[in-house]
Motif scaffolding. Structure first.
Motif, PDB file in Angstrom:
ATOM      1  N   ALA A 190      13.840   4.948  66.297  1.00  0.00           N
ATOM      2  CA  ALA A 190      13.376   6.463  66.927  1.00  0.00           C
ATOM      3  C   ALA A 190      14.117   7.253  66.003  1.00  0.00           C
ATOM      4  O   ALA A 190      15.408   7.581  65.876  1.00  0.00           O
ATOM      5  CB  ALA A 190      13.859   6.255  68.325  1.00  0.00           C
ATOM      6  N   GLN A 191      13.697   8.518  65.586  1.00  0.00           N
ATOM      7  CA  GLN A 191      13.979   9.437  64.935  1.00  0.00           C
ATOM      8  C   GLN A 191      13.687  10.762  65.718  1.00  0.00           C
ATOM      9  O   GLN A 191      12.732  10.957  66.219  1.00  0.00           O
ATOM     10  CB  GLN A 191      13.497   9.468  63.529  1.00  0.00           C
ATOM     11  N   LYS A 192      14.483  11.725  65.505  1.00  0.00           N
ATOM     12  CA  LYS A 192      14.329  13.191  65.927  1.00  0.00           C
ATOM     13  C   LYS A 192      12.931  13.696  65.443  1.00  0.00           C
ATOM     14  O   LYS A 192      12.945  13.459  64.100  1.00  0.00           O
ATOM     15  CB  LYS A 192      15.630  14.031  65.446  1.00  0.00           C
ATOM     16  N   PHE A 193      12.303  14.346  66.052  1.00  0.00           N
ATOM     17  CA  PHE A 193      11.155  14.965  65.455  1.00  0.00           C
ATOM     18  C   PHE A 193      11.790  16.197  64.684  1.00  0.00           C
ATOM     19  O   PHE A 193      12.181  17.231  65.351  1.00  0.00           O
ATOM     20  CB  PHE A 193      10.118  15.171  66.372  1.00  0.00           C
ATOM     21  N   ILE A 194      10.948  16.355  63.393  1.00  0.00           N
ATOM     22  CA  ILE A 194      11.571  17.651  62.904  1.00  0.00           C
ATOM     23  C   ILE A 194      10.457  18.718  62.540  1.00  0.00           C
ATOM     24  O   ILE A 194       9.503  17.989  61.984  1.00  0.00           O
ATOM     25  CB  ILE A 194      12.050  17.336  61.283  1.00  0.00           C
ATOM     26  N   PRO A 195      10.451  19.603  63.371  1.00  0.00           N
ATOM     27  CA  PRO A 195       9.283  20.548  63.140  1.00  0.00           C
ATOM     28  C   PRO A 195       9.148  21.093  61.627  1.00  0.00           C
ATOM     29  O   PRO A 195      10.064  21.496  61.125  1.00  0.00           O
ATOM     30  CB  PRO A 195       9.495  21.679  63.871  1.00  0.00           C
ATOM     31  N   ASN A 196       7.975  21.096  61.076  1.00  0.00           N
ATOM     32  CA  ASN A 196       7.890  21.132  59.753  1.00  0.00           C
ATOM     33  C   ASN A 196       6.222  21.632  59.407  1.00  0.00           C
ATOM     34  O   ASN A 196       5.501  21.840  60.234  1.00  0.00           O
ATOM     35  CB  ASN A 196       7.891  19.827  58.974  1.00  0.00           C
ATOM     36  N   ASP A 197       6.160  22.057  58.028  1.00  0.00           N
ATOM     37  CA  ASP A 197       5.107  22.755  57.464  1.00  0.00           C
ATOM     38  C   ASP A 197       4.654  21.632  56.420  1.00  0.00           C
ATOM     39  O   ASP A 197       4.011  21.966  55.561  1.00  0.00           O
ATOM     40  CB  ASP A 197       5.085  24.079  57.048  1.00  0.00           C
ATOM     41  N   GLY A 198       5.013  20.397  56.728  1.00  0.00           N
ATOM     42  CA  GLY A 198       4.387  19.368  55.688  1.00  0.00           C
ATOM     43  C   GLY A 198       5.973  18.877  54.785  1.00  0.00           C
ATOM     44  O   GLY A 198       6.835  19.057  55.276  1.00  0.00           O
ATOM     45  N   ASP A 199       5.573  17.834  53.836  1.00  0.00           N
ATOM     46  CA  ASP A 199       6.875  17.368  53.212  1.00  0.00           C
ATOM     47  C   ASP A 199       6.572  17.358  51.852  1.00  0.00           C
ATOM     48  O   ASP A 199       5.452  17.718  51.336  1.00  0.00           O
ATOM     49  CB  ASP A 199       7.166  15.871  53.820  1.00  0.00           C
ATOM     50  N   TYR A 200       7.585  17.058  51.183  1.00  0.00           N
ATOM     51  CA  TYR A 200       7.418  16.814  49.411  1.00  0.00           C
ATOM     52  C   TYR A 200       7.682  15.351  49.166  1.00  0.00           C
ATOM     53  O   TYR A 200       8.612  14.984  49.631  1.00  0.00           O
ATOM     54  CB  TYR A 200       8.526  17.771  48.817  1.00  0.00           C
ATOM     55  N   ARG A 201       6.808  15.153  48.209  1.00  0.00           N
ATOM     56  CA  ARG A 201       7.055  13.880  47.323  1.00  0.00           C
ATOM     57  C   ARG A 201       7.505  14.185  46.080  1.00  0.00           C
ATOM     58  O   ARG A 201       6.695  14.966  45.043  1.00  0.00           O
ATOM     59  CB  ARG A 201       5.781  12.887  47.381  1.00  0.00           C
ATOM     60  N   CYS A 202       8.650  13.836  45.580  1.00  0.00           N
ATOM     61  CA  CYS A 202       9.103  14.074  44.457  1.00  0.00           C
ATOM     62  C   CYS A 202       9.250  12.881  43.303  1.00  0.00           C
ATOM     63  O   CYS A 202      10.049  12.026  43.918  1.00  0.00           O
ATOM     64  CB  CYS A 202      10.664  14.818  44.579  1.00  0.00           C
TER      65      CYS A 202
END
Length: 307
Positions: A190-202
């Protein structure tokens, strides 16, 4: 170990100490206690499966709320059997090392056995990870019965899942129980939900970030993965600060991966960043932007050959 003061020893086994289908471990504990022949040493026994593994992003804690035990309060820990519980054993070892608590046997080390053990190791090395709780299905039902320690909604995902598989956005206790009932053989974190506008793959190759693309979920889906319908775009590395870049490179080094796909997410409210995963086999010729990825990989190979 001096026994002038009261000491506590913990024996860890892979299953519940009293298992009608297998064996009873309590006689083993009692025999050890008998041969210690002292009132100054108390021996406990716990199952790795019954412990709760908490990673708040800065501190680690492993405990059993039902038994009232806490791993950090012991003076010596013995791993009697681990078997298929390497994720849990790895998390225990990481915490024991942080608290400088001796343990048997030294063959057990922190490792990247799953998303959970990898995050434990990153937290121990001061890398930002998403706060999480990992435990058994029975303990989840107990811990979340009154309220969610992570708030609602929270992410509930298979610790061995890939490409967004087995990943749920949980909005109620009833939904949590339904997922546990439908997938009795899977292990979830179980993980905290992080409000986001997407993520990055580097893509990191040889300690250098070579290609970066941003992924965003389609409406109605919490997953940014392109394999789950997410939309991706190439971005310039300048979108990511040098400090965050340093964290990503450190995460790849920690896992000893020369060719890594590091997933990064920003909280759109606080702008805090979190390392989500470090992938050891990122797609090069498939997925988004194969031409840019293969070109960067070719440059990396040329650099290696010139050394």
């Amino acid at each position: 170990m001096s026994i002038n003061a009261a000491k506590r020893v913990l024996i860890l086994v892979h299953e519940r100490p009293e298992n009608p289908k297998n064996r009873n471990w309590y006689p083993f504990r009692d025999t050890i206690q008998k041969y210690l022949d002292t009132d100054n040493i108390a021996v406990d026994i716990e199952s790795l499966q019954d412990l709760v593994y908490v990673n708040d992003g800065k501190r680690l804690r492993i405990y059993n709320p039902l038994a009232g035990t806490d791993l950090s309060l012991y003076d010596l820990v013995m791993f009697r059997t681990v078997r298929d519980q390497r994720t849990r054993a790895s998390c225990c070892v990481q915490l024991l090392r942080l608290h400088e608590i001796p343990y048997i046997d030294a063959m057990y080390r922190p490792g990247a056995y799953s998303k959970v053990s990898s995050d434990f190791r990153r937290t121990a090395h001061s890398l930002p990870v998403i706060p999480s709780i990992f435990t058994s299905a029975a303990q989840y039902r107990q811990l979340f019965s009154d309220d969610s320690p992570l708030g609602y909604p929270f992410i509930f995902k298979d610790i061995q899942g890939r490409k967004g598989g087995g990943n749920y956005l949980v909005k109620s206790y009833e939904q949590l129980c339904q997922i546990l009932n439908e997938h009795p053989l899977l292990e979830f974190v179980a993980q905290k939900f992080i409000p986001n506008d997407g993520d990055y793959r580097c893509l990191i190759m040889g300690s250098k970030i070579r290609v970066v693309f941003h992924r965003s979920a389609v409406e109605g889906n919490h997953l940014n993965n392109t394999s789950q319908g997410g939309v991706s775009r190439l971005v310039d590395l300048s979108e990511i600060s040098p400090e965050v870049q340093e964290d990503m490179i450190k995460a790849a080094h920690l896992d000893q991966i020369d060719l890594a796909g590091v997933d990064l997410i920003f909280d759109k409210v606080t702008n805090d960043h979190y390392i989500m995963e470090v992938n050891s086999s990122p797609q090069l010729t498939t997925g988004g932007f194969p031409e840019q990825k293969v070109s960067a990989f070719a440059d990396y190979l040329k650099e290696l050959l010139q050394q």
